[in-house]
Design an enzyme around this catalytic site. Structure first.
Site, mmCIF file in Angstrom:
data_model
loop_
_atom_site.group_PDB
_atom_site.id
_atom_site.type_symbol
_atom_site.label_atom_id
_atom_site.label_comp_id
_atom_site.label_asym_id
_atom_site.label_seq_id
_atom_site.Cartn_x
_atom_site.Cartn_y
_atom_site.Cartn_z
ATOM 1 N N PRO A 245 10.732 74.869 -74.210
ATOM 2 C CA PRO A 245 11.882 74.031 -74.576
ATOM 3 C C PRO A 245 11.647 72.633 -74.017
ATOM 4 O O PRO A 245 11.250 72.495 -72.854
ATOM 5 C CB PRO A 245 13.063 74.715 -73.881
ATOM 6 C CG PRO A 245 12.486 75.622 -72.847
ATOM 7 C CD PRO A 245 11.049 75.868 -73.184
ATOM 8 N N LEU A 246 11.876 71.606 -74.814
ATOM 9 C CA LEU A 246 11.679 70.223 -74.366
ATOM 10 C C LEU A 246 12.871 69.405 -74.847
ATOM 11 O O LEU A 246 12.981 69.103 -76.048
ATOM 12 C CB LEU A 246 10.385 69.650 -74.954
ATOM 13 C CG LEU A 246 9.054 70.253 -74.479
ATOM 14 C CD1 LEU A 246 7.901 69.799 -75.361
ATOM 15 C CD2 LEU A 246 8.785 69.879 -73.015
ATOM 16 N N GLN B 115 17.700 78.282 -75.685
ATOM 17 C CA GLN B 115 17.825 78.139 -74.239
ATOM 18 C C GLN B 115 19.170 77.516 -73.882
ATOM 19 O O GLN B 115 19.543 76.466 -74.415
ATOM 20 C CB GLN B 115 16.705 77.274 -73.657
ATOM 21 C CG GLN B 115 16.731 77.384 -72.132
ATOM 22 C CD GLN B 115 15.875 76.370 -71.421
ATOM 23 O OE1 GLN B 115 16.053 75.179 -71.609
ATOM 24 N NE2 GLN B 115 14.956 76.851 -70.597
ATOM 25 N N CYS C 86 15.884 73.219 -64.619
ATOM 26 C CA CYS C 86 16.019 71.797 -64.943
ATOM 27 C C CYS C 86 16.353 70.994 -63.680
ATOM 28 O O CYS C 86 17.324 71.280 -62.995
ATOM 29 C CB CYS C 86 17.109 71.614 -65.990
ATOM 30 S SG CYS C 86 17.400 69.866 -66.322
ATOM 31 N N LYS D 68 13.988 81.001 -67.379
ATOM 32 C CA LYS D 68 12.894 80.067 -67.106
ATOM 33 C C LYS D 68 13.256 79.318 -65.832
ATOM 34 O O LYS D 68 14.340 78.743 -65.734
ATOM 35 C CB LYS D 68 12.728 79.093 -68.275
ATOM 36 C CG LYS D 68 11.625 78.064 -68.057
ATOM 37 C CD LYS D 68 11.342 77.321 -69.366
ATOM 38 C CE LYS D 68 10.274 76.253 -69.205
ATOM 39 N NZ LYS D 68 10.710 75.100 -68.424
ATOM 40 N N ASN E 138 3.614 78.827 -66.516
ATOM 41 C CA ASN E 138 3.874 77.504 -67.094
ATOM 42 C C ASN E 138 3.483 76.411 -66.090
ATOM 43 O O ASN E 138 3.724 76.551 -64.895
ATOM 44 C CB ASN E 138 5.364 77.403 -67.459
ATOM 45 C CG ASN E 138 5.793 76.013 -67.894
ATOM 46 O OD1 ASN E 138 6.755 75.463 -67.357
ATOM 47 N ND2 ASN E 138 5.115 75.435 -68.855
ATOM 48 N N GLY E 139 2.891 75.347 -66.644
ATOM 49 C CA GLY E 139 2.551 74.189 -65.836
ATOM 50 C C GLY E 139 1.096 73.801 -65.988
ATOM 51 O O GLY E 139 0.201 74.581 -65.662
ATOM 52 N N ASP E 140 0.885 72.586 -66.551
ATOM 53 C CA ASP E 140 -0.453 71.987 -66.628
ATOM 54 C C ASP E 140 -1.414 72.712 -67.573
ATOM 55 O O ASP E 140 -2.627 72.710 -67.333
ATOM 56 C CB ASP E 140 -1.093 71.902 -65.230
ATOM 57 C CG ASP E 140 -0.273 71.028 -64.280
ATOM 58 O OD1 ASP E 140 0.649 70.344 -64.765
ATOM 59 O OD2 ASP E 140 -0.548 71.051 -63.079
ATOM 60 N N ARG F 112 4.311 69.638 -71.935
ATOM 61 C CA ARG F 112 3.923 68.246 -72.223
ATOM 62 C C ARG F 112 2.671 68.133 -73.068
ATOM 63 O O ARG F 112 2.539 67.195 -73.854
ATOM 64 C CB ARG F 112 3.754 67.492 -70.896
ATOM 65 C CG ARG F 112 5.078 67.223 -70.207
ATOM 66 C CD ARG F 112 4.881 66.831 -68.766
ATOM 67 N NE ARG F 112 4.268 67.922 -68.021
ATOM 68 C CZ ARG F 112 3.773 67.818 -66.794
ATOM 69 N NH1 ARG F 112 3.824 66.663 -66.184
ATOM 70 N NH2 ARG F 112 3.247 68.870 -66.189
#
Ligand SMILES: Cc1cc2nc3c(=O)[nH]c(=O)nc-3n(C[C@H](O)[C@H](O)[C@H](O)COP(=O)(O)O)c2cc1C
Length: 335
Positions: free
Chosen positions: A25-26, A79, A109, A148, A209-211, A234
């Site tokens: 989700p972004l 979400q 968040c 999340k 999640n991450g990178d 991202r």
């Protein structure tokens, strides 16, 4: 493993994932138009709406974010975020009725005004409220409920193992773990080692999640964490093909090529036009950031991006993109 389906039981409404990479989700990015582009490269990946505020939904704002799901293909989770269990339950019911594949609760968040009220990452500091929210949402819907979150609030008091075990005990059926604390925001590197420790301790599926910005990152992350899947954020901004590339790599299929400059320019134009059709002139403002991410990798791209940021109307932006596409095509023909 990375190609086997993953099944979540729900409450009488099981859901199956045929793809071990999830599009994150972004907020401000993963709208219906962005999701349609991601879907072009990946029919089966689970996509997420931008986070939706349950109280706003109750007041009648932002309903389109949930109700437009009906127009889309493939699995899409909604979400939700809030600090009020009953509002979350009601929003979850509404999202389920609109076709949510499952309901995800945002407990990561870092935005101050959300966390201060006790929503998003604020719930990391109030595990009892987090538990009440999970229980209320789980009781309200038949589809699976997932969470999340991040490793903790800040480095000194982070205890990801007990935090994540509490989420599991409360009834979360899957956990997506961003390998940073709330204090870190997006700084430093995601701690895949900490995700591995959580994965070892939990019985529910864990998504790392991450990178993760390439199929190679995704493979390394799965190897290092032992997670059940990965989520990309991202890295997909301006690259709606990334999820499809990772999916293909996990399944041992040929990886779709990264689009070249001309295809990227045409994609930027398509997204701009779709946004303007859906959102009127405001669509141009939203499109600016997407165009900035997509229009890269060819001579003159930095100048084009600057001009696009200043384009006063959608027509002016389309003209700039058309001219750039023509010159890229001419240069390619001359080679
Ligand atoms: C612009 C932007 C918007 C985001 N919006 C959300 C959101 O609505 N819900 C959420 O859970 N995380 C959100 N995130 C966090 C991402 O989903 C993801 O957890 C984070 O970026 C780390 O993954 P990455 O390294 O692949 O980007 C957002 C991140 C960015 C950069």
């Amino acid at each position: 493993m990375a190609s086997d389906p993953l099944e979540l039981p729900g409450r009488g409404c099981p859901r199956r994932l045929h793809c071990r990479v999830l599009q994150s989700p972004l907020a401000g990015v993963s709208d219906r138009i962005f999701r349609a582009l991601v879907r072009r490269w990946s029919e089966q990946a689970l996509l997420f709406t931008e986070m939706v505020n349950a109280t706003s939904l109750e007041l009648g704002h932002g309903r389109a974010k949930v109700e437009e799901l009906g127009q889309e293909t493939g699995p899409i989770a909604v979400q939700l975020f809030d600090h009020r269990p009953m509002a979350m339950a009601e929003a979850a019911r509404r999202a389920e009725a609109a076709g949510a594949y499952w309901i995800d609760i945002n407990m990561g968040c870092p935005v101050k005004k959300i966390a201060k009220k006790g929503g998003g990452s604020g719930l990391i500091r109030d595990p009892q409220l987090a538990t009440r929210i999970i229980k209320a949402v789980t009781a309200a819907v038949q589809v699976p409920v997932t969470v999340k979150t991040r490793l903790g609030w800040c480095g000194s008091d982070a205890d990801p193992l007990s935090w994540c075990l509490q989420l599991q005990d409360a009834g979360a059926q899957l956990l997506t773990l961003h390998g940073r604390t709330r204090e870190q925001g997006f700084k430093g590197s995601a701690d895949w080692g900490a995700i591995a420790a959580v994965k070892q301790a939990l019985t529910i599926p864990v998504i790392a999640n991450g990178d993760i910005n390439s199929p190679d990152d995704a493979r390394r992350c799965l190897e290092q964490t032992g997670a059940d899947g990965v989520m990309v954020g991202r890295g997909s901004m301006g690259a709606p093909w990334l999820v499809g590339q990772i999916d293909a790599s996990f399944k041992g299929q040929p990886i779709p090529p990264t689009p070249g400059p001309l295809e990227r320019l045409l994609l930027a134009r398509e997204q701009l036009l779709a946004l303007v059709e859906a959102r009127g002139d405001h669509g141009l403002l939203i499109a600016r950031k997407h165009m900035g991410w997509t229009c890269t990798g060819f001579p003159g791209a930095p100048q084009l991006r600057q001009q696009l940021m200043r384009a006063p109307t959608p027509e002016a932006a389309v003209e700039l993109l058309n001219a750039a596409a023509a010159s890229v095509a001419t240069a390619a023909a001359a080679c």
